[in-house]
Design an enzyme around this catalytic site. Structure first.
Site, PDB file in Angstrom:
ATOM      1  N   HIS A  16      -4.789  -9.741   8.046  1.00 21.20           N
ATOM      2  CA  HIS A  16      -4.591 -10.650   6.911  1.00 21.20           C
ATOM      3  C   HIS A  16      -4.106 -11.993   7.404  1.00 21.20           C
ATOM      4  O   HIS A  16      -3.647 -12.824   6.633  1.00 21.20           O
ATOM      5  CB  HIS A  16      -3.567 -10.083   5.933  1.00 21.20           C
ATOM      6  CG  HIS A  16      -3.839  -8.662   5.575  1.00 21.20           C
ATOM      7  ND1 HIS A  16      -3.086  -7.631   6.086  1.00 21.20           N
ATOM      8  CD2 HIS A  16      -4.789  -8.110   4.786  1.00 21.20           C
ATOM      9  CE1 HIS A  16      -3.572  -6.480   5.614  1.00 21.20           C
ATOM     10  NE2 HIS A  16      -4.601  -6.744   4.830  1.00 21.20           N
ATOM     11  N   THR A  54     -44.843 -23.580  28.862  1.00 22.85           N
ATOM     12  CA  THR A  54     -46.153 -23.307  28.300  1.00 22.85           C
ATOM     13  C   THR A  54     -47.178 -23.127  29.407  1.00 22.85           C
ATOM     14  O   THR A  54     -48.057 -22.271  29.345  1.00 22.85           O
ATOM     15  CB  THR A  54     -46.565 -24.480  27.385  1.00 22.85           C
ATOM     16  OG1 THR A  54     -45.592 -24.586  26.343  1.00 22.85           O
ATOM     17  CG2 THR A  54     -47.920 -24.265  26.788  1.00 22.85           C
ATOM     18  N   GLY A  70     -40.508 -33.147  29.917  1.00 17.96           N
ATOM     19  CA  GLY A  70     -40.287 -33.574  31.295  1.00 17.96           C
ATOM     20  C   GLY A  70     -40.276 -32.476  32.315  1.00 17.96           C
ATOM     21  O   GLY A  70     -39.940 -32.703  33.475  1.00 17.96           O
ATOM     22  N   ASP A 118     -52.355 -36.974  28.364  1.00 18.02           N
ATOM     23  CA  ASP A 118     -51.668 -35.676  28.317  1.00 18.02           C
ATOM     24  C   ASP A 118     -51.402 -35.189  29.741  1.00 18.02           C
ATOM     25  O   ASP A 118     -52.321 -35.096  30.557  1.00 18.02           O
ATOM     26  CB  ASP A 118     -52.522 -34.645  27.578  1.00 18.02           C
ATOM     27  CG  ASP A 118     -51.889 -33.267  27.637  1.00 18.02           C
ATOM     28  OD1 ASP A 118     -50.826 -33.089  27.011  1.00 18.02           O
ATOM     29  OD2 ASP A 118     -52.430 -32.385  28.341  1.00 18.02           O
ATOM     30  N   ASP A 128       0.831  -1.203   0.000  1.00 21.05           N
ATOM     31  CA  ASP A 128       0.000   0.000   0.000  1.00 21.05           C
ATOM     32  C   ASP A 128       0.864   1.251   0.000  1.00 21.05           C
ATOM     33  O   ASP A 128       0.603   2.211  -0.734  1.00 21.05           O
ATOM     34  CB  ASP A 128      -0.923   0.007   1.227  1.00 21.05           C
ATOM     35  CG  ASP A 128      -2.043  -1.016   1.102  1.00 21.05           C
ATOM     36  OD1 ASP A 128      -2.258  -1.542  -0.006  1.00 21.05           O
ATOM     37  OD2 ASP A 128      -2.715  -1.298   2.114  1.00 21.05           O
TER      38      ASP A 128
HETATM   39  P1  ADP Z   1     -43.625 -27.076  27.540  1.00 22.59           P
HETATM   40  O1  ADP Z   1     -42.635 -27.871  28.321  1.00 22.59           O
HETATM   41  O2  ADP Z   1     -43.965 -27.719  26.238  1.00 22.59           O
HETATM   42  O3  ADP Z   1     -43.314 -25.648  27.380  1.00 22.59           O
HETATM   43  P2  ADP Z   1     -45.342 -27.581  29.816  1.00 22.59           P
HETATM   44  O4  ADP Z   1     -44.571 -28.796  30.173  1.00 22.59           O
HETATM   45  O5  ADP Z   1     -45.280 -26.416  30.744  1.00 22.59           O
HETATM   46  O6  ADP Z   1     -45.019 -27.107  28.347  1.00 22.59           O
HETATM   47  O7  ADP Z   1     -46.879 -27.925  29.635  1.00 22.59           O
HETATM   48  C1  ADP Z   1     -47.248 -28.997  28.806  1.00 22.59           C
HETATM   49  C2  ADP Z   1     -48.752 -29.045  28.750  1.00 22.59           C
HETATM   50  O8  ADP Z   1     -49.246 -27.813  28.291  1.00 22.59           O
HETATM   51  C3  ADP Z   1     -49.272 -30.074  27.794  1.00 22.59           C
HETATM   52  O9  ADP Z   1     -49.364 -31.324  28.414  1.00 22.59           O
HETATM   53  C4  ADP Z   1     -50.626 -29.510  27.412  1.00 22.59           C
HETATM   54  O10 ADP Z   1     -51.639 -29.965  28.297  1.00 22.59           O
HETATM   55  C5  ADP Z   1     -50.498 -28.039  27.667  1.00 22.59           C
HETATM   56  N1  ADP Z   1     -50.504 -27.283  26.425  1.00 22.59           N
HETATM   57  C6  ADP Z   1     -49.579 -27.226  25.474  1.00 22.59           C
HETATM   58  N2  ADP Z   1     -49.934 -26.370  24.504  1.00 22.59           N
HETATM   59  C7  ADP Z   1     -51.126 -25.865  24.854  1.00 22.59           C
HETATM   60  C8  ADP Z   1     -52.044 -24.933  24.267  1.00 22.59           C
HETATM   61  N3  ADP Z   1     -51.773 -24.326  23.121  1.00 22.59           N
HETATM   62  N4  ADP Z   1     -53.197 -24.666  24.920  1.00 22.59           N
HETATM   63  C9  ADP Z   1     -53.467 -25.260  26.095  1.00 22.59           C
HETATM   64  N5  ADP Z   1     -52.641 -26.143  26.691  1.00 22.59           N
HETATM   65  C10 ADP Z   1     -51.494 -26.452  26.087  1.00 22.59           C
HETATM   66 MG    MG Z   2     -42.980 -29.625  29.257  1.00 28.47          MG
END
Ligand code: ADP
Ligand code: MG
Length: 567
Positions: free
Chosen positions: A218, A432, A390, A545, A109
């Protein structure tokens, strides 16, 4: 080699065409890898030209624009541009005020830019050059090629660009640039190599746990190889070395540039910036402005460099002066750590009105629910492991713990109690179930507003139905999708229809519990359509479930808690 290219020999022109296509303010010189401003400054100001081998994008073409460079000359990847390319750039942008070449200290350069400047001068164009050599990893001194120019060059472009835009003559712009270079230090650490497209394989190798400090952009050797260390330790080493080398002391002011060598996630770069700002604060150095991002890279090399530029008011003003180029962002700052965090908007626990009887009934029921969920933890864990991940057992046990913790705060009107419980569940239960139960309780609380301290059975039935609606609205599932709703919805319907038919509340509740149990059992024959189990498809068949089972469990606990006094 795996790269998004067409032809290893065409990467530079195609890249520049892409850049210019996106930025109407830029133009390419015909037949040259030279990017200039589309509105050439009328020659009233000193023109600035930088450049070098490609592979350091967004440098250098990304810094062409008002307040920054007038032109950028690109060589092939990691190859110095030719003298004639530099000369073409000079002829395109230099006016009577002349041109300053900002060159990083690499032999190729220096030679090509230096020869081009000489030819320009012979042609009557005032041309001068500054050499950026900010890499403190290397020794200075006689008999060496000197220090390399690396990422700090970007700040030099800015200082010089602002000086030129302010109308200073060539010698003054050069003086400011040179003074800034003398106040600048940079050092980098590489985590992985990069591959020059035409070479097809990495320029060097690092073992998976190996890093190299002070490596060049480089791939030139650095000061030491070693094992990867925590980011804070590496940053401490880089920053300390720059401070020592540049003699930057307590009380001084700096600009900080944390530069991505190409392949480092923004996450890691921010972690580096955090420590750099923190360390500088510890050393009593004021970080007036900071940048963190990809400014001068080495293709996809992982790692970063840190640059510090000593500041006074005048130089800070140069950094802050208006400029506009594709890769230029205004520096943030002043940067500091330990600024007080804003408090989280909290919801105070509802207060028990001393005049009213404590809400013993609800507290007793919730205590029983918590105990039942606590006991069911191992069973729910096993069930969720079979069809999910679980965690349901532990999640609902956390919910149980939250209920028990909050019991004293729940001795209020049921509506306020459920509302408070919703918040507590929302904060303590993840996955969830957490948000779904928080919604369930929130809607239930809403349905009980105005129902007073002792809602009747019909009000509780409406609350249960409202809670179900909430779960459906938030989660998008319906009865039949194999979720907790397959227990909740039949239970809510059984409670309501039992009460409508005029049966005593405890009979209606018993029917609701039975409906929840049957509903949960039926889920064993349902294919999951919602939640984590849905990924299992038919393999979930034959398993109840877990979320539905949990509903049956806590609803039975409600019934049991109310039975002795109610039935
Ligand atoms: P994850 O580990 O999948 O985040 P959890 O273990 O806290 O969820 O909960 C699982 C449970 O949540 C399932 O057995 C089902 O009964 C419930 N579940 C999952 N999706 C929904 C939904 N869209 N509406 C209502 N209940 C749900
Ligand atoms: Mg779960």
């Amino acid at each position: 080699m795996k790269k998004l290219i067409n032809n290893p020999l065409q990467v530079v022109p195609e890249m520049l065409e892409g850049l210019v296509a996106l930025h109407p303010g830029l133009a390419l010189l015909d037949g040259e890898n030279v990017v200039v401003r589309a509105d050439p400054n009328a020659g009233a100001q000193v023109a600035l030209i930088a450049g070098g081998g490609a592979g350091h994008e967004p440098a250098h073409a990304g810094y062409v624009g008002p307040g920054l460079l007038s032109a950028a000359v690109s060589g092939d990847v990691v190859t110095s541009p030719s003298t004639d390319a530099v000369l073409a750039a000079i002829r395109a942008v230099a006016g009577p005020a002349g041109v300053l070449l900002i060159v990083k200290n690499y032999t190729g350069d220096r030679l090509n830019f230096g020869l081009a400047a000489e030819i320009a001068r012979a042609d009557g164009i005032p041309a001068d050059m500054v050499i950026v050599d900010d890499d403190v990893a290397l020794p200075t001194g006689e008999g060496t090629a000197g220090r390399r120019g690396i990422a700090g060059a970007v700040l030099i472009h800015k200082v010089a660009g602002a000086a030129a835009a302010a109308g200073l003559p060539l010698d003054a712009v050069k003086r400011e640039a040179a003074a800034a270079i003398a106040s600048l230090g940079t050092m980098g650490v590489a985590l992985s190599p990069c591959t020059v497209p035409a070479a097809g394989e990495p320029g060097f190798t690092l073992r998976p746990d190996e890093i190299e400090l002070g490596l060049g952009i480089h791939g030139e050797p650095g000061v030491r190889r070693g094992r990867i260390e925590p980011a804070d330790a590496l940053v401490t080493e880089l920053v300390s070395r720059i401070l020592d080398d540049r003699g930057i002391e307590r009380g001084e002011r700096v600009a900080l540039l944390v530069n991505n060598l190409g392949g480092t996630p923004a996450m890691e770069l921010a972690i580096v910036a955090r420590r750099a700002v923190g360390l500088l604060a510890e050393r009593g150095i004021v970080v007036e402005r900071a940048w963190c991002g990809s400014f001068l890279t080495a293709l996809e090399m992982a790692g970063c460099s840190i640059s510090l530029l000593r500041l006074d008011d005048e130089r800070l003003a140069r950094l802050d002066a208006p400029a506009s180029a594709p890769a230029w962002v205004r520096g943030s700052g002043p940067a500091s750590v330990g600024r007080p965090r804003l408090p989280v908007e909290g919801v105070a626990a509802p207060r028990h009105d001393a005049g009213r009887p404590a809400n013993e009934g609800l507290v007793r029921v919730l205590g029983a629910v918590a105990e039942a969920l606590r006991q069911a933890e191992p069973r729910l864990t096993t069930m969720d492991r079979e069809v999910g991940d679980g965690d349901l057992g532990i999640s609902l046990a956390r919910g149980a713990a939250a209920i028990l913790r909050e019991l004293p705060a729940l001795e209020v009107e049921p509506s306020a109690a459920l509302r408070h419980l919703s918040l507590s569940i929302r904060r303590s239960v993840a996955g969830t179930s957490g948000p779904l139960y928080a919604m369930f309780l929130l809607r239930g609380a809403g349905a009980l507003v105005g129902a007073g301290a002792a809602p009747d059975a019909a009000a509780w039935a409406r609350a249960l139905a409202a809670g179900c609606e909430g779960v459906m609205a938030l989660g998008g599932a319906q009865a039949g999708d194999r979720t907790m709703l397959d227990a909740l919805v039949p239970a809510a319907e059984a409670l309501q229809s039992g009460l409508c038919a005029g049966r005593p509340w405890h009979e209606a509740l018993a029917e609701a519990v039975a409906a929840a149990r049957e509903g949960a059992a039926r889920t064993a024959a349902m294919a999951p359509r919602r939640g984590r189990s849905s990924y299992l498809g038919d393999r979930a068949l034959g398993h109840v479930d877990p979320g539905a089972e949990a509903v049956a469990i806590w609803l039975a606990a409600v019934q049991h808690a109310l039975a002795p006094s109610g039935a």
